[in-house]
Design an enzyme around this catalytic site. Sequence first.
Site, PDB file in Angstrom:
ATOM      1  N   CYS A 114      -1.041  31.521 -56.974  1.00  0.00           N
ATOM      2  CA  CYS A 114      -2.416  31.602 -57.503  1.00  0.00           C
ATOM      3  C   CYS A 114      -2.514  31.096 -58.938  1.00  0.00           C
ATOM      4  O   CYS A 114      -3.599  30.760 -59.414  1.00  0.00           O
ATOM      5  CB  CYS A 114      -2.916  33.038 -57.455  1.00  0.00           C
ATOM      6  SG  CYS A 114      -2.883  33.684 -55.794  1.00  0.00           S
ATOM      7  N   HIS A 258      -9.485  33.279 -61.319  1.00  0.00           N
ATOM      8  CA  HIS A 258      -8.991  33.132 -59.949  1.00  0.00           C
ATOM      9  C   HIS A 258      -9.856  33.995 -59.032  1.00  0.00           C
ATOM     10  O   HIS A 258     -10.263  35.094 -59.409  1.00  0.00           O
ATOM     11  CB  HIS A 258      -7.532  33.601 -59.914  1.00  0.00           C
ATOM     12  CG  HIS A 258      -6.952  33.680 -58.546  1.00  0.00           C
ATOM     13  ND1 HIS A 258      -7.022  32.638 -57.662  1.00  0.00           N
ATOM     14  CD2 HIS A 258      -6.291  34.688 -57.910  1.00  0.00           C
ATOM     15  CE1 HIS A 258      -6.420  32.995 -56.538  1.00  0.00           C
ATOM     16  NE2 HIS A 258      -5.974  34.237 -56.660  1.00  0.00           N
ATOM     17  N   ASN A 288     -10.130  33.412 -50.847  1.00  0.00           N
ATOM     18  CA  ASN A 288      -9.094  33.106 -51.836  1.00  0.00           C
ATOM     19  C   ASN A 288      -8.362  31.826 -51.410  1.00  0.00           C
ATOM     20  O   ASN A 288      -7.630  31.839 -50.427  1.00  0.00           O
ATOM     21  CB  ASN A 288      -8.129  34.297 -51.911  1.00  0.00           C
ATOM     22  CG  ASN A 288      -7.008  34.094 -52.906  1.00  0.00           C
ATOM     23  OD1 ASN A 288      -6.777  32.995 -53.402  1.00  0.00           O
ATOM     24  ND2 ASN A 288      -6.282  35.159 -53.199  1.00  0.00           N
TER      25      ASN A 288
HETATM   26  O1  UT7 Z   1      -4.532  35.880 -54.926  1.00  0.00           O
HETATM   27  C1  UT7 Z   1      -3.451  36.740 -55.174  1.00  0.00           C
HETATM   28  C2  UT7 Z   1      -3.896  38.008 -55.634  1.00  0.00           C
HETATM   29  N1  UT7 Z   1      -4.363  38.829 -54.565  1.00  0.00           N
HETATM   30  C3  UT7 Z   1      -5.090  39.867 -54.879  1.00  0.00           C
HETATM   31  O2  UT7 Z   1      -5.370  40.013 -56.037  1.00  0.00           O
HETATM   32  C4  UT7 Z   1      -5.501  40.872 -53.811  1.00  0.00           C
HETATM   33  C5  UT7 Z   1      -5.414  42.262 -54.386  1.00  0.00           C
HETATM   34  N2  UT7 Z   1      -5.732  43.315 -53.494  1.00  0.00           N
HETATM   35  C6  UT7 Z   1      -6.942  43.487 -52.876  1.00  0.00           C
HETATM   36  O3  UT7 Z   1      -7.810  42.651 -53.025  1.00  0.00           O
HETATM   37  C7  UT7 Z   1      -7.206  44.748 -52.096  1.00  0.00           C
HETATM   38  O4  UT7 Z   1      -6.157  45.652 -52.292  1.00  0.00           O
HETATM   39  C8  UT7 Z   1      -7.393  44.505 -50.564  1.00  0.00           C
HETATM   40  C9  UT7 Z   1      -8.697  43.772 -50.306  1.00  0.00           C
HETATM   41  C10 UT7 Z   1      -6.215  43.728 -50.018  1.00  0.00           C
HETATM   42  C11 UT7 Z   1      -7.472  45.853 -49.825  1.00  0.00           C
HETATM   43  O5  UT7 Z   1      -8.457  46.686 -50.374  1.00  0.00           O
HETATM   44  P1  UT7 Z   1      -8.137  48.221 -50.650  1.00  0.00           P
HETATM   45  O6  UT7 Z   1      -9.394  48.831 -51.089  1.00  0.00           O
HETATM   46  O7  UT7 Z   1      -6.965  48.264 -51.592  1.00  0.00           O
HETATM   47  O8  UT7 Z   1      -7.790  48.783 -49.218  1.00  0.00           O
HETATM   48  P2  UT7 Z   1      -6.419  49.426 -48.709  1.00  0.00           P
HETATM   49  O9  UT7 Z   1      -5.340  48.404 -48.642  1.00  0.00           O
HETATM   50  O10 UT7 Z   1      -6.172  50.643 -49.487  1.00  0.00           O
HETATM   51  O11 UT7 Z   1      -6.811  49.800 -47.237  1.00  0.00           O
HETATM   52  C12 UT7 Z   1      -7.830  50.777 -46.967  1.00  0.00           C
HETATM   53  C13 UT7 Z   1      -7.918  50.955 -45.455  1.00  0.00           C
HETATM   54  C14 UT7 Z   1      -6.585  51.167 -44.780  1.00  0.00           C
HETATM   55  O12 UT7 Z   1      -6.773  52.119 -43.765  1.00  0.00           O
HETATM   56  P3  UT7 Z   1      -6.346  53.671 -43.990  1.00  0.00           P
HETATM   57  O13 UT7 Z   1      -4.872  53.627 -44.269  1.00  0.00           O
HETATM   58  O14 UT7 Z   1      -7.150  54.125 -45.155  1.00  0.00           O
HETATM   59  O15 UT7 Z   1      -6.714  54.300 -42.700  1.00  0.00           O
HETATM   60  C15 UT7 Z   1      -6.286  49.843 -44.148  1.00  0.00           C
HETATM   61  O16 UT7 Z   1      -5.497  49.939 -42.986  1.00  0.00           O
HETATM   62  O17 UT7 Z   1      -8.481  49.786 -44.853  1.00  0.00           O
HETATM   63  C16 UT7 Z   1      -7.659  49.349 -43.767  1.00  0.00           C
HETATM   64  N3  UT7 Z   1      -7.764  47.888 -43.679  1.00  0.00           N
HETATM   65  C17 UT7 Z   1      -8.727  47.260 -43.000  1.00  0.00           C
HETATM   66  N4  UT7 Z   1      -9.751  47.713 -42.250  1.00  0.00           N
HETATM   67  C18 UT7 Z   1     -10.562  46.815 -41.688  1.00  0.00           C
HETATM   68  C19 UT7 Z   1      -6.969  46.970 -44.270  1.00  0.00           C
HETATM   69  N5  UT7 Z   1      -7.418  45.731 -43.965  1.00  0.00           N
HETATM   70  C20 UT7 Z   1      -8.499  45.889 -43.178  1.00  0.00           C
HETATM   71  C21 UT7 Z   1      -9.386  44.987 -42.567  1.00  0.00           C
HETATM   72  N6  UT7 Z   1     -10.400  45.480 -41.847  1.00  0.00           N
HETATM   73  N7  UT7 Z   1      -9.273  43.653 -42.691  1.00  0.00           N
END
Ligand code: UT7
Length: 331
Positions: A114, A258, A288
């Site tokens: 990135c 980014h 992204n």
């Molecule tokens: O370009 C490089 C840099 N990349 C980044 O900067 C990305 C950084 N991270 C993020 O943008 C966020 O952490 C994410 C968008 C990846 C995830 O958001 P979050 O609010 O941190 O969600 P989480 O990973 O804590 O997941 C919350 C819940 C989980 O379920 P439980 O364990 O709470 O039951 C996941 O399993 O959401 C679930 N989940 C989804 N649900 C529906 C994860 N992905 C999905 C999905 N659809 N696509």
Amino acid sequence: MRTKIVGHGFFVPENIVTNFDLEKIMDTSNEWIVERSGIHERRFIVPDGDVSTSDLAVKASQKALEMAGLKADDIDLIIAATLSPDFFFPGIGVLIQSKLACKAIPAFDLRQQCCGFIYGLQMADLFIKSGVYKTILLVGAEVQSPGLDKTTRGRDISVLFGDGAGAFILQNSDDGSDILGSKLYSDGRYYDQLWLEYPLTKKTGRISCEDIEAGRHHPKMNGRNVFRHAITKIPEVVFEILKEHQLTVQDIAMVVPHQANQRITEAVAQRLGLPMEKVYSNIAKYGNTTAATVPIAFHEAWEAGLFKRGDLVVTTSFGSGFTWGANLIRY
Ligand code: UT7
């Protein structure tokens, strides 16, 4: 010597993939994706067709050349930032050189994920200022879509990424435009927080059927950890580069960050004390696109009239490595 961005442009594939399209192939929802990331749609190449990363890069480069009023033959160095080269080797730099029909010039790839474009901009700037090269093509290009795990197993990462390319043409100039400075960082302790482990170099055959079944050839991310670091490191490095030049955020016309997550962009704006109008976002449309987000966003913000010649613009990124950084530009 000063470095001027004399041309810029971008290209994204025509094929739009909406969150509703993803709902059909994995257990996710438009609501979750919009709420957690701000993404509504992204562009994917047609898989198994004849378009790859270097082709997107060439199209973006042609647009940048056109804006600069230059020809491919004028380029005397190509820097190509990508984590998704057409082939394991050689890189896309040489493919771009050949597809643009440039003369024999140096061309190389930058593997900084990135942050590739942010790193590349410092290199291009210093090459111009040293007088070694006169006209540099800097491209960020990615084709992520065929490599994503588009099943429920990979939903936390595969809903975020898209394909695209953006390019700058840089030359020496004495009209006031300049890359005033760049600050770059890395912390390799976090190499496995956002990575693609396979094909694994030390492994016989690089990859096995079992590895593929286990999905080790798909990118993996510890989203929460990446998120936490991104919203800390980006404001830190922006404040640092501004301080170094005795400037404040009030002097900046536009921050072009980014595009990883709308919530990251909003947190960055808030920590910088800037309204969202001054921190560009287009993640809703493209997701992204890794090394391509910064030049795509830069071009769109310029096209929308959000900054003009003479204005100060900051480009900044955080990503896999971890790597992060910022460039301060007098456009
Ligand atoms: O370009 C490089 C840099 N990349 C980044 O900067 C990305 C950084 N991270 C993020 O943008 C966020 O952490 C994410 C968008 C990846 C995830 O958001 P979050 O609010 O941190 O969600 P989480 O990973 O804590 O997941 C919350 C819940 C989980 O379920 P439980 O364990 O709470 O039951 C996941 O399993 O959401 C679930 N989940 C989804 N649900 C529906 C994860 N992905 C999905 C999905 N659809 N696509």
